[in-house]
Every structure is written in structure tokens, then in C-alpha cells.
Motif scaffolding. Structure first.
Motif, PDB file in Angstrom:
ATOM      1  N   GLU A  72       0.673  -1.170  -0.019  1.00 35.19           N
ATOM      2  CA  GLU A  72      -0.036  -0.070   0.172  1.00 35.19           C
ATOM      3  C   GLU A  72       0.805   1.132   0.045  1.00 35.19           C
ATOM      4  N   ILE A  73       0.452   2.077  -0.691  1.00 37.14           N
ATOM      5  CA  ILE A  73       0.985   3.567  -0.692  1.00 37.14           C
ATOM      6  C   ILE A  73       0.183   4.515  -0.125  1.00 37.14           C
ATOM      7  N   PHE A  74       0.361   5.410   0.535  1.00 36.70           N
ATOM      8  CA  PHE A  74      -0.230   6.314   1.372  1.00 36.70           C
ATOM      9  C   PHE A  74       0.408   7.685   0.971  1.00 36.70           C
ATOM     10  N   VAL A  75      -0.508   8.777   0.397  1.00 41.38           N
ATOM     11  CA  VAL A  75      -0.208   9.948   0.171  1.00 41.38           C
ATOM     12  C   VAL A  75      -0.952  10.827   1.126  1.00 41.38           C
ATOM     13  N   GLN A  76      -0.209  11.663   1.853  1.00 38.10           N
ATOM     14  CA  GLN A  76      -0.729  12.523   2.800  1.00 38.10           C
ATOM     15  C   GLN A  76      -0.878  13.817   2.237  1.00 38.10           C
ATOM     16  N   LEU A  77      -2.169  14.459   2.302  1.00 38.93           N
ATOM     17  CA  LEU A  77      -2.377  15.782   1.610  1.00 38.93           C
ATOM     18  C   LEU A  77      -2.898  16.543   2.797  1.00 38.93           C
ATOM     19  N   TRP A  78      -2.195  17.743   3.058  1.00 32.66           N
ATOM     20  CA  TRP A  78      -2.653  18.705   3.922  1.00 32.66           C
ATOM     21  C   TRP A  78      -3.405  19.854   3.364  1.00 32.66           C
ATOM     22  N   ASP A  79      -4.558  19.939   3.602  1.00 35.62           N
ATOM     23  CA  ASP A  79      -5.661  20.954   3.116  1.00 35.62           C
ATOM     24  C   ASP A  79      -5.380  22.175   3.781  1.00 35.62           C
ATOM     25  N   VAL A  80      -4.329  23.089   3.145  1.00 36.66           N
ATOM     26  CA  VAL A  80      -4.289  24.449   3.659  1.00 36.66           C
ATOM     27  C   VAL A  80      -4.102  25.228   2.394  1.00 36.66           C
ATOM     28  N   ASP A  81      -4.324  26.542   2.599  1.00 34.76           N
ATOM     29  CA  ASP A  81      -4.172  27.550   1.407  1.00 34.76           C
ATOM     30  C   ASP A  81      -2.577  28.270   1.794  1.00 34.76           C
ATOM     31  N   ASP A  82      -1.531  27.417   1.512  1.00 33.85           N
ATOM     32  CA  ASP A  82      -0.170  27.766   2.055  1.00 33.85           C
ATOM     33  C   ASP A  82       0.741  28.050   0.771  1.00 33.85           C
ATOM     34  N   ALA A  83       0.252  28.094  -0.539  1.00 32.55           N
ATOM     35  CA  ALA A  83       1.129  28.508  -1.549  1.00 32.55           C
ATOM     36  C   ALA A  83       0.447  29.351  -2.279  1.00 32.55           C
ATOM     37  N   SER A 116      -5.989  15.862   5.818  1.00 38.10           N
ATOM     38  CA  SER A 116      -6.386  16.615   7.024  1.00 38.10           C
ATOM     39  C   SER A 116      -5.984  18.187   6.826  1.00 38.10           C
ATOM     40  N   ASP A 117      -6.718  18.924   7.495  1.00 38.48           N
ATOM     41  CA  ASP A 117      -6.647  20.380   7.474  1.00 38.48           C
ATOM     42  C   ASP A 117      -5.547  20.778   8.460  1.00 38.48           C
ATOM     43  N   GLY A 118      -5.068  19.836   9.207  1.00 34.76           N
ATOM     44  CA  GLY A 118      -4.151  20.132  10.451  1.00 34.76           C
ATOM     45  C   GLY A 118      -4.916  20.300  11.661  1.00 34.76           C
ATOM     46  N   ILE A 119      -6.333  20.467  11.868  1.00 31.76           N
ATOM     47  CA  ILE A 119      -7.066  20.619  12.964  1.00 31.76           C
ATOM     48  C   ILE A 119      -7.752  19.388  13.021  1.00 31.76           C
ATOM     49  N   GLN A 120      -8.498  19.209  12.153  1.00 28.77           N
ATOM     50  CA  GLN A 120      -9.375  17.761  12.053  1.00 28.77           C
ATOM     51  C   GLN A 120      -8.512  16.572  11.776  1.00 28.77           C
ATOM     52  N   PRO A 121      -8.805  15.513  12.657  1.00 34.63           N
ATOM     53  CA  PRO A 121      -8.090  14.232  12.501  1.00 34.63           C
ATOM     54  C   PRO A 121      -7.949  13.869  11.272  1.00 34.63           C
ATOM     55  N   MET A 122      -6.767  13.191  10.775  1.00 34.36           N
ATOM     56  CA  MET A 122      -6.649  12.770   9.554  1.00 34.36           C
ATOM     57  C   MET A 122      -7.642  11.638   9.188  1.00 34.36           C
ATOM     58  N   GLN A 123      -8.018  11.544   7.989  1.00 35.21           N
ATOM     59  CA  GLN A 123      -9.099  10.754   7.232  1.00 35.21           C
ATOM     60  C   GLN A 123      -8.472   9.735   6.128  1.00 35.21           C
ATOM     61  N   LEU A 124      -8.948   8.685   5.895  1.00 38.13           N
ATOM     62  CA  LEU A 124      -8.370   7.693   5.062  1.00 38.13           C
ATOM     63  C   LEU A 124      -9.461   7.632   3.781  1.00 38.13           C
ATOM     64  N   HIS A 125      -8.609   8.054   2.577  1.00 34.95           N
ATOM     65  CA  HIS A 125      -9.799   8.053   1.166  1.00 34.95           C
ATOM     66  C   HIS A 125      -9.214   7.024   0.408  1.00 34.95           C
ATOM     67  N   ARG A 144     -12.516   5.847   2.977  1.00 38.64           N
ATOM     68  CA  ARG A 144     -12.329   4.483   3.026  1.00 38.64           C
ATOM     69  C   ARG A 144     -12.986   3.666   4.078  1.00 38.64           C
ATOM     70  N   PRO A 145     -13.958   2.702   3.601  1.00 35.82           N
ATOM     71  CA  PRO A 145     -14.702   1.999   4.589  1.00 35.82           C
ATOM     72  C   PRO A 145     -14.092   0.777   4.982  1.00 35.82           C
ATOM     73  N   ALA A 146     -14.478   0.270   6.205  1.00 34.86           N
ATOM     74  CA  ALA A 146     -14.038  -0.940   6.755  1.00 34.86           C
ATOM     75  C   ALA A 146     -14.740  -1.973   5.959  1.00 34.86           C
ATOM     76  N   SER A 147     -14.225  -3.122   6.105  1.00 36.90           N
ATOM     77  CA  SER A 147     -14.935  -4.300   5.274  1.00 36.90           C
ATOM     78  C   SER A 147     -14.685  -5.660   6.064  1.00 36.90           C
ATOM     79  N   CYS A 148     -15.262  -6.620   5.790  1.00 37.13           N
ATOM     80  CA  CYS A 148     -15.048  -8.064   6.402  1.00 37.13           C
ATOM     81  C   CYS A 148     -14.679  -8.625   4.787  1.00 37.13           C
ATOM     82  N   LYS A 149     -13.475  -8.991   4.776  1.00 36.60           N
ATOM     83  CA  LYS A 149     -12.798  -9.690   3.649  1.00 36.60           C
ATOM     84  C   LYS A 149     -13.479 -11.060   3.502  1.00 36.60           C
ATOM     85  N   PRO A 150     -13.815 -11.849   4.522  1.00 37.99           N
ATOM     86  CA  PRO A 150     -14.405 -13.346   3.993  1.00 37.99           C
ATOM     87  C   PRO A 150     -15.964 -13.027   3.603  1.00 37.99           C
TER      88      PRO A 150
END
Length: 174
Positions: A72-83, A116-125, A144-150
């Protein structure tokens, strides 16, 4: 909406697990286009950052005691208006390329976005196939929802059997 490559993007259906290879392929050929990620019904702010890219190999047991292994590859996005300007496809691809220079990135690995916007907890998508709107590439993210693989495997088998051997089908039933 226009199609990217051979992908029909007229209806942005959320993919189960788009890979980093799928994403980069869909983005290819549009390096100067603005890249917009959308989550929660709105776009990330134009100054968002890719703050981290992680690659991992995982192994575990699912809830049916079946062994599981995946990359798995995780790409972390910071939702700010900093550029001053919105990230382009080319800059995003360069960031992933720089990571690939230092880490082994499996192009078929499951792709997860951490937002995450740096305030709210990080969310997986998870991500949908990108679509082109004017001069902008849009990637819809959904939680990204949880699932039962079987259970998921059983449901897929049931669906395959009902579509193959349903009352109106005679293609695969003897």
C-alpha cells in the motif's frame, strides 16, 4: 467531462482501490494542468501540500483467520491554503518520482490518501479515476470504509453465480 486516455470519465464513480500506477497513467500527458483533489463535497484548498508519501508491505489475518498480504502507498495531503499557486499534475508527478527514487514503489499497490486540514483528525480516502474539467484534473476522494474480507469474497461469489446462472442466463450453466 473529457476522458483521460482511454478512460470514460463521464460519471466519476469511486473506484474500489485505484493504484498509484493507474493514477499516474491517467495524469500522464497533462503536466501543466492544475491538480484538484476533492473530498467531503469540496476541493482541497489551492495551496494544499503533499506532506508525506509512504510505502508499506503489510501482512495479517482477516476476521476469518485467513492470511492476507498486500502493498500500500499512502499519500498524505494537507488541506491548507499555504502556496501562491495550485499544484500542477507535473509537480505532483515529480513528488511521486522523487519518492520512487528513494523507495521501491509498487505501481500496482493499493493507494490510500490521508487528508487533514491540520486541525481535524486525518481521514483515510480512496480515489476515483481522475477526470478533466476545462484545464484542471479532478480526483474525487471518498472515505475508505471498513470491510470484512471473508464476507466480501462470499458476496462476490454469490454475485458471480447469480449473474452466470440466473433465470435468464444460459451461457455458463449446463
Amino acid at each position: 467531462m473529457n476522458a483521460l486516455g482511454n478512460v470514460d470519465v463521464s460519471a466519476p464513480a469511486i473506484a474500489d482501490d485505484i493504484t498509484i500506477g493507474d493514477l499516474l497513467e491517467a495524469l500522464g500527458g497533462h503536466p501543466s494542468s492544475r491538480l484538484t483533489f476533492r473530498y467531503g463535497g469540496r476541493p482541497l484548498r489551492k495551496g494544499y501540500h503533499v506532506t508525506e508519501v509512504k510505502a508499506g508491505n503489510f501482512a495479517g489475518l482477516d476476521c476469518g483467520a485467513n492470511p492476507e498480504a498486500w502493498t500500500e502507498i499512502f499519500v498524505q495531503l494537507w488541506d491548507v491554503d499555504d502556496a501562491p499557486e495550485q499544484m500542477t499534475v507535473g509537480k505532483f508527478a515529480a513528488i511521486i518520482g522523487k519518492v520512487a527514487d528513494h523507495l521501491s514503489l509498487d505501481r500496482s499497490a493499493r493507494l490510500t490518501f490521508e487528508v487533514s486540514d491540520g486541525i481535524q483528525p486525518m481521514q483515510l480516502h480512496r480515489a476515483a479515476t481522475p477526470s478533466m474539467v476545462a484545464d484542471e484534473i479532478v480526483v474525487e476522494l471518498s472515505p475508505r470504509p471498513a470491510s470484512c474480507k471473508p464476507r466480501d469474497r462470499w458476496l462476490a461469489e454469490q454475485q458471480a453465480m447469480s449473474s452466470c446462472c440466473g433465470p435468464t442466463s444460459s451461457q455458463c450453466c449446463g
